[in-house]
Design an enzyme around this catalytic site. Structure first.
Site, PDB file in Angstrom:
ATOM      1  CB  CYS A   1      45.239  54.204  36.330  1.00 30.68           C
ATOM      2  SG  CYS A   1      46.322  54.480  38.002  1.00 30.68           S
TER       3      CYS A   1
ATOM      4  CG  HIS B   1      47.092  49.378  35.455  1.00 33.77           C
ATOM      5  ND1 HIS B   1      47.057  50.425  34.290  1.00 33.77           N
ATOM      6  CD2 HIS B   1      47.227  49.955  36.643  1.00 33.77           C
ATOM      7  CE1 HIS B   1      47.231  51.596  34.973  1.00 33.77           C
ATOM      8  NE2 HIS B   1      47.651  51.466  36.295  1.00 33.77           N
TER       9      HIS B   1
END
Length: 490
Positions: free
Chosen positions: A337, A434
């Site tokens: 991310c 994630h």
């Protein structure tokens, strides 16, 4: 309309774990149970399952865990107000799963009362579908300077008429003073909402604190509802507060060393929980002020709530130099991310999404560029890693788009489309997903690239088993019938 609220004498006293454990206790008794936290402050968030319109949202990680304990999908009503700090004085405000802007601390204190109607509406929705709602407070109700307009503790409890049980953390010490002190500073109406207390994190012979518990009851008049021992199984659960981050290393001993720099606004750090349990991995977070280990095999740049600010923070620690040296030695680097965004050539924030508009050069380890603009991406995903083909599932929760030549070598195929990027030699990679290490198959494939074997355990199964063990302990050490009566079940 049964409900019970667990408040604490401070942050990190174990409220989230106790609520999760109690959710599993009552779910195991055949009840439909729902978790609820009116207001949360955390950069560890989870993406909910799509609602009836197909829309997803984000809530605090603890409430997603508690939903799992209830054996029900997480929904935005379980945490209607979420604050995600992105500076010392400002936070992104998320209401019912969607971003509503950035609020400064002082202004939020003045305006939070206006959110009470949203909070109560979400709570009533959960009540309508459940036999029992277990509510988690935030911080401490004894922070009387925050009482005006409160929606997280007694302000909510009184507005919704939900009885409260107060938790004291004996591992910190002064637990008698914490509980008796809370009794002393609360006003009469708030004090009347508390029906009993619980002691958490006791180590040793419980009989040694019998007099202490009796003293608390004598001074407060509150019922003693039990004392939980130190719950070792809580380590298997995803943590929500960054205060728990630590260098958990037991020595290299032939293991593969994985290091994660502890960024100032680190987010979704539970991504790495599965690595803590791998017997062939020496895993650790590296705190500010310390160099990244020179003998690391893999450095992972984690997610962050403030990519540009944390990129500057990373450079201020000298970690950019450490990472460059690591790459020259042939080490592996993975960005997740915000960490993925940092690996590229540039990061631009033309609209000031994270604060002041601007741009900065990235670490230059991937030939990609990121622009922080557009709607926030919130979605649950499935796919396969490349080139191994190992199945992966997780979620995306980010603002920005990353493009460039290295995306022609995708890290994975996600929902049928190429995703992420790899360098030409394959040793530097990044992606937005994630939960990358949760599935045993994906974790085994990723660890194999750096020369480590995996224990083959799905993180979801590990967490579920831990919840069952925690619930069994609470059944033994808490007065569950009394808690049920206080909640209004009997």
């Amino acid at each position: 309309m049964a409900a019970l609220m667990i408040q604490g004498c401070g942050s990190d006293v174990g409220k989230s774990v106790l609520v999760a454990g109690l959710c599993r206790v009552f779910a195991n008794r055949g009840l439909t149970v729902r978790p609820f936290k009116p207001q949360n402050m955390s950069n560890n968030a989870a993406v909910t399952a799509p609602d009836e319109t197909g829309r997803t949202g984000e809530i605090g990680r603890a409430q997603a865990l508690q939903a799992l304990a209830c054996r029900t999908p997480a929904t935005v009503d379980m945490n209607p107000v979420l604050l995600k700090p992105q500076s010392d004085t400002g936070a992104q405000l998320v209401v019912r799963g969607q971003v509503e802007g950035v609020w400064q601390a002082a202004g939020y204190q003045d305006r939070k009362a206006a959110l009470l109607d949203v909070v109560l509406d979400s709570f009533r929705r959960l009540q309508a579908e459940a036999d029992l709602v277990i509510v988690e407070g935030a911080g401490s109700p004894a922070e009387t300077n925050l009482r005006t307009g409160d929606i997280a503790n007694m302000g909510f409890a009184r507005a919704a008429d939900v009885p409260v049980v107060l938790v004291g953390d004996i591992d910190r010490g002064h637990v008698i003073a914490s509980l008796v002190g809370a009794h002393a500073v609360l006003d009469d109406e708030d004090r009347a909402m508390i029906r009993g207390f619980i002691i958490n994190k006791f180590r040793g012979d419980p009989a040694l604190f019998d007099q202490g518990r009796a003293e608390i009851t004598r001074r407060t008049g509150w019922a003693d509802l039990g004392m939980a021992p130190w719950l070792a199984d809580a380590r298997a659960l995803p943590a929500e507060d960054a205060v728990v981050l630590e260098r958990s290393s037991d020595g290299r001993g032939g293991k593969v060393r994985i290091a994660v720099p502890m960024l100032s606004r680190i987010a979704n750090f539970d991504d790495f929980d599965p690595l803590r349990h791998e017997p062939g991995v020496d895993f650790g977070f590296v705190p500010p002020g310390q160099a990244l280990p020179g003998d690391a095999d893999l450095i992972i740049l984690p997610g962050t709530k403030a990519t540009l600010a944390d990129l500057a923070f990373l450079r201020a620690q000298g970690w950019d130099v450490d990472i460059a040296a690591h790459v020259r030695r042939g080490g592996w680097v993975l960005g997740v991310c915000g960490g993925y965004q940092m690996l590229g050539r540039t990061i631009s924030d033309p609209d000031g999404v994270e604060g002041v508009a601007g741009s900065a050069p990235g670490l230059g380890l991937l030939d990609v560029e990121t622009v922080l603009a557009g709607a926030k991406t919130l979605r649950r995903v499935t796919g396969r890693l490349t080139p191994s083909g190992a199945a992966v599932e997780g979620y995306e929760i980010h603002i920005g788009r990353t493009d460039g030549p290295d995306t022609a070598r995708p890290f994975a195929m996600i929902d049928g489309a190429p995703h992420g990027a790899r360098s030409g030699d394959g040793r530097v990679a990044g992606l937005y997903v994630h939960g990358l290490f949760d599935r045993a198959e994906a974790r085994a494939a990723l660890l194999a690239e750096v020369g480590a074997a995996s224990d083959g355990v799905d993180q979801g199964a590990r967490v579920d088993q831990a919840l069952d063990r925690i619930a069994a302990v609470l059944e033994t050490h808490f007065d569950i019938p009394a808690l049920a009566r206080i909640a209004g079940l009997t």
